[in-house]
Design a protein around this motif. Structure first.
Motif, PDB file in Angstrom:
ATOM      1  N   UNK A   2      -8.140   8.703   3.830  1.00 18.82           N
ATOM      2  CA  UNK A   2      -7.550   7.780   4.210  1.00 18.82           C
ATOM      3  C   UNK A   2      -6.427   8.500   3.400  1.00 18.82           C
ATOM      4  N   UNK A   3      -5.672   8.087   4.396  1.00 14.66           N
ATOM      5  CA  UNK A   3      -3.728   8.182   4.173  1.00 14.66           C
ATOM      6  C   UNK A   3      -3.150   7.081   4.847  1.00 14.66           C
ATOM      7  N   UNK A   4      -2.442   6.119   3.375  1.00 20.33           N
ATOM      8  CA  UNK A   4      -1.280   4.773   3.806  1.00 20.33           C
ATOM      9  C   UNK A   4      -0.426   5.100   3.713  1.00 20.33           C
ATOM     10  N   UNK A   5      -0.194   4.797   4.725  1.00 17.57           N
ATOM     11  CA  UNK A   5       1.564   6.055   5.160  1.00 17.57           C
ATOM     12  C   UNK A   5       2.731   4.926   5.694  1.00 17.57           C
ATOM     13  N   UNK A   6       3.904   5.036   6.075  1.00 19.75           N
ATOM     14  CA  UNK A   6       4.742   5.328   7.331  1.00 19.75           C
ATOM     15  C   UNK A   6       5.301   6.141   7.348  1.00 19.75           C
ATOM     16  N   UNK A   7       5.548   6.391   8.720  1.00 19.02           N
ATOM     17  CA  UNK A   7       6.282   7.929   9.291  1.00 19.02           C
ATOM     18  C   UNK A   7       7.320   7.864   8.952  1.00 19.02           C
ATOM     19  N   UNK A   8       8.185   6.863   8.831  1.00 20.07           N
ATOM     20  CA  UNK A   8       9.821   7.262   8.286  1.00 20.07           C
ATOM     21  C   UNK A   8       9.756   7.601   6.847  1.00 20.07           C
ATOM     22  N   UNK A   9       9.125   7.606   6.231  1.00 21.63           N
ATOM     23  CA  UNK A   9       9.168   7.815   4.524  1.00 21.63           C
ATOM     24  C   UNK A   9       9.722   9.189   4.689  1.00 21.63           C
ATOM     25  N   UNK A  10      10.213  10.039   3.940  1.00 18.42           N
ATOM     26  CA  UNK A  10      10.223  11.084   3.669  1.00 18.42           C
ATOM     27  C   UNK A  10       8.267  11.819   2.699  1.00 18.42           C
ATOM     28  N   UNK A  28      -5.127   8.080   9.346  1.00 18.85           N
ATOM     29  CA  UNK A  28      -4.033   7.216   8.931  1.00 18.85           C
ATOM     30  C   UNK A  28      -4.302   5.924   9.232  1.00 18.85           C
ATOM     31  N   UNK A  29      -3.227   5.574   8.352  1.00 17.00           N
ATOM     32  CA  UNK A  29      -3.479   3.796   8.376  1.00 17.00           C
ATOM     33  C   UNK A  29      -1.760   3.483   8.332  1.00 17.00           C
ATOM     34  N   UNK A  30      -1.285   3.360   9.274  1.00  9.95           N
ATOM     35  CA  UNK A  30      -0.054   2.594   8.845  1.00  9.95           C
ATOM     36  C   UNK A  30       0.448   1.426   8.466  1.00  9.95           C
ATOM     37  N   UNK A  31       1.148   0.909   7.551  1.00  5.82           N
ATOM     38  CA  UNK A  31       1.667   0.037   6.539  1.00  5.82           C
ATOM     39  C   UNK A  31       2.896  -0.157   6.573  1.00  5.82           C
ATOM     40  N   UNK A  32       2.766  -1.608   7.355  1.00  5.05           N
ATOM     41  CA  UNK A  32       4.819  -2.130   7.522  1.00  5.05           C
ATOM     42  C   UNK A  32       4.930  -2.131   6.082  1.00  5.05           C
ATOM     43  N   UNK A  33       5.769  -1.806   5.589  1.00  7.65           N
ATOM     44  CA  UNK A  33       6.900  -2.237   4.075  1.00  7.65           C
ATOM     45  C   UNK A  33       7.681  -3.493   4.156  1.00  7.65           C
ATOM     46  N   UNK A  34       7.984  -3.604   5.338  1.00  9.06           N
ATOM     47  CA  UNK A  34       8.556  -4.744   5.585  1.00  9.06           C
ATOM     48  C   UNK A  34       8.051  -5.956   6.295  1.00  9.06           C
ATOM     49  N   UNK A  35       7.179  -5.531   6.467  1.00 14.78           N
ATOM     50  CA  UNK A  35       5.871  -7.319   6.573  1.00 14.78           C
ATOM     51  C   UNK A  35       5.478  -7.775   5.867  1.00 14.78           C
ATOM     52  N   UNK A  36       5.642  -6.210   4.537  1.00 15.23           N
ATOM     53  CA  UNK A  36       4.606  -6.519   3.323  1.00 15.23           C
ATOM     54  C   UNK A  36       3.137  -5.925   2.743  1.00 15.23           C
ATOM     55  N   UNK A  37       2.936  -5.709   4.049  1.00 10.46           N
ATOM     56  CA  UNK A  37       1.675  -5.419   4.220  1.00 10.46           C
ATOM     57  C   UNK A  37       0.977  -4.262   2.890  1.00 10.46           C
ATOM     58  N   UNK A  38       1.994  -3.692   1.928  1.00 12.05           N
ATOM     59  CA  UNK A  38       1.685  -2.867   0.621  1.00 12.05           C
ATOM     60  C   UNK A  38       1.829  -3.792  -0.324  1.00 12.05           C
ATOM     61  N   UNK A  39       1.274  -5.671  -0.197  1.00  8.94           N
ATOM     62  CA  UNK A  39       1.289  -6.361  -1.020  1.00  8.94           C
ATOM     63  C   UNK A  39      -0.076  -6.912  -0.672  1.00  8.94           C
ATOM     64  N   UNK A  51       3.180   1.329  -3.645  1.00  8.67           N
ATOM     65  CA  UNK A  51       3.365   2.344  -2.896  1.00  8.67           C
ATOM     66  C   UNK A  51       3.468   3.194  -1.828  1.00  8.67           C
ATOM     67  N   UNK A  52       3.636   3.714  -0.676  1.00  7.29           N
ATOM     68  CA  UNK A  52       3.628   4.731   0.032  1.00  7.29           C
ATOM     69  C   UNK A  52       4.016   5.627  -0.139  1.00  7.29           C
ATOM     70  N   UNK A  53       3.053   6.792  -0.253  1.00  6.66           N
ATOM     71  CA  UNK A  53       1.963   7.630   0.522  1.00  6.66           C
ATOM     72  C   UNK A  53       1.238   7.161  -0.380  1.00  6.66           C
ATOM     73  N   UNK A  54      -0.215   6.440  -0.519  1.00  3.04           N
ATOM     74  CA  UNK A  54      -1.238   6.238  -0.985  1.00  3.04           C
ATOM     75  C   UNK A  54      -2.617   7.434  -0.362  1.00  3.04           C
ATOM     76  N   UNK A  55      -3.455   8.622  -0.704  1.00  5.76           N
ATOM     77  CA  UNK A  55      -4.752   8.584  -0.374  1.00  5.76           C
ATOM     78  C   UNK A  55      -5.571   8.091  -1.024  1.00  5.76           C
ATOM     79  N   UNK A  56      -7.237   8.161   0.190  1.00  5.72           N
ATOM     80  CA  UNK A  56      -8.128   7.569  -1.091  1.00  5.72           C
ATOM     81  C   UNK A  56      -8.856   9.094  -0.179  1.00  5.72           C
TER      82      UNK A  56
END
Length: 429
Positions: A2-10, A28-39, A51-56
């Motif tokens: 599993x890969x938690x990420x946002x495409x724009x993140x370097x 891939x599991x997309x998380x929107x930082x702006x929407x607070x999904x990482x929280x 924080x992203x990226x995170x792998x499991x």
């Protein structure tokens, strides 16, 4: 995986390119930082730093892009070409990774992020730091097709992710001929380049060394104290050479020739020059350690050490410097927001240490040495971290078990004295 990420993140793009290179498929599991999904609680439960990226990977959780990239290569790579086992070659890769995280990418975020957010605009000084970072990278690439040796490594992936982000904001990379040449070639040879570009945001053996190992340093620097403790741990004697930064001794041509970034600490081991304290610490542990306890060979254990080292540099120590260095230099500390970042960093560390005696496993590693150097620096400015019970417990034990604590404490007193002298001068003025 599993890969938690946002495409724009370097950082996320660094992981995507590395996975492509070693043939790993990411769920891939997309998380929107702006929407607070990482929280979201379920994600914070995986990664308390949220924080992203995170792998499991089969239950093993890891974050920090560069630590993830190294882990993927070591566990799934067909050979060690992307992250060499040779200590000197690996040390250069590590130094470049730390340079990317600590110099090149922060210069981007400091100047450009302010253009897209309702914050104070980046200054000309901030822009100059970008130019300085690119000039240093240009120097590293003189006569080189790759950033850390004679072939592709994970350092190239990290730099490609960062430099492509600069390209997206139309920074003139062409002014730096070596960087431009390297970058154009990287687009052809780096696996996963297309995925990277699609994600780019479109912005509107043990030996003792004596005289053959020169160590350029200043006693008060936490990075220098990290190296001193590591050298003590592996039984290496350093030929210590103090550089007076206030008098510009680090800018002398003979030193710049050793280290074009002209920073301390810098180590020269039988002609091999390496800088960035954490890269030096890993190098000493790998080359001169009696075993791999300080820097484990097991990919998962090593990945945790790397993650904590990047956390120390990018979060914990960065928070110190942002708030306290203005106080030391001008008599006025950083902002309340800067102070809150310190508290947040300590909360993270407190979480990491829940039920743990060490920061990255069940014994002392170079990560403990680096974090002890930073924590003792906080102690020197009388930051009260007693409310962080796990950190307090850990720190008191670390004073007893971390090799070189005496050397660290002696250097810390030099730092504390300088701080007190500067603050006294500010009061007079």
């Amino acid at each position: 995986m599993d890969f938690y990420y946002s495409p724009g993140s370097s950082g996320c793009r660094t992981v995507i390119m590395t996975a492509k290179a070693v043939g790993v498929e990411l769920n891939k599991t997309y998380l929107s930082v702006r929407k607070g999904e990482t929280l979201n609680p379920e994600f914070v439960n995986l990664n308390p730093q949220h924080t992203i990226p995170t792998i499991v990977d089969d239950g093993f959780v890891l974050w920090e892009s560069r630590a993830i990239a190294i882990y993927l290569v070591e566990k799934y790579g067909k050979d060690d070409s992307l992250y060499p086992k040779d200590p000197q070659k690996r040390a250069v890769v590590n130094q470049r990774l730390f340079f990317d995280m600590g110099t090149l990418y922060p210069a981007f975020s400091k100047f450009y992020y302010s253009l897209f957010r309702p914050t104070k605009p980046g200054t000309l000084e901030d822009y100059k730091k970008i130019e300085d970072a690119f000039q240093l990278l240009n120097t590293f690439l003189e006569g080189q097709e790759y950033v850390a040796g004679d072939h592709l490594t994970v350092a190239d992936f990290a730099f490609v992710a960062t430099v492509s982000t600069y390209e997206a904001v139309e920074f003139d990379i062409g002014k730096y001929s070596n960087v431009s040449r390297w970058y154009e070639n990287a687009k052809k040879v780096v696996p996963g380049w297309e995925e990277n570009w699609e994600g780019v945001p479109q912005f509107t053996i043990h030996r003792r060394a004596t005289h053959n190992m020169d160590f350029y340093y200043t006693p008060g620097s936490s990075g220098c104290r990290t190296v001193l403790m590591t050298a003590k741990a592996v039984g290496v004697e350093l030929n210590k050479i103090i550089l007076n930064l206030q008098e510009g001794e680090q800018l002398k041509p003979e030193f710049v020739k050793l280290n074009p970034q002209h920073t301390i600490p810098t180590l020269v081991d039988n002609g091999f020059s390496i800088w960035e304290s954490r890269a030096i610490a890993v190098y000493l542990a790998e080359k001169y350690g009696k075993d791999d306890s300080l820097f484990p060979k097991d990919p998962k254990k090593q990945a945790l050490v790397n993650q904590r080292l990047y956390f120390d540099m990018g979060t914990l120590y960065a928070a110190f410097s942002k708030y306290y260095y203005p106080l030391i230099r001008t008599g006025t500390p950083g902002t309340q927001e800067d102070y809150q970042k310190i508290e947040a960093a300590f909360e993270f560390l407190n979480t990491f240490l829940e039920g743990q005696d060490y920061v990255a496993g069940d014994h002392v590693t170079v990560a403990d040495i680096a974090i002890v150097a930073t924590l003792s620096t906080f102690e020197a400015v009388e930051f009260d971290f007693s409310k962080y019970s796990n950190v307090t417990r850990y720190y008191e034990n670390a004073k007893k078990v971390v090799p070189g604590w005496k050397e660290n404490w002696e250097g810390l007193q030099a730092f504390k004295k300088r701080v007190q002298e500067r603050l006294a001068e500010h009061k007079k003025n």
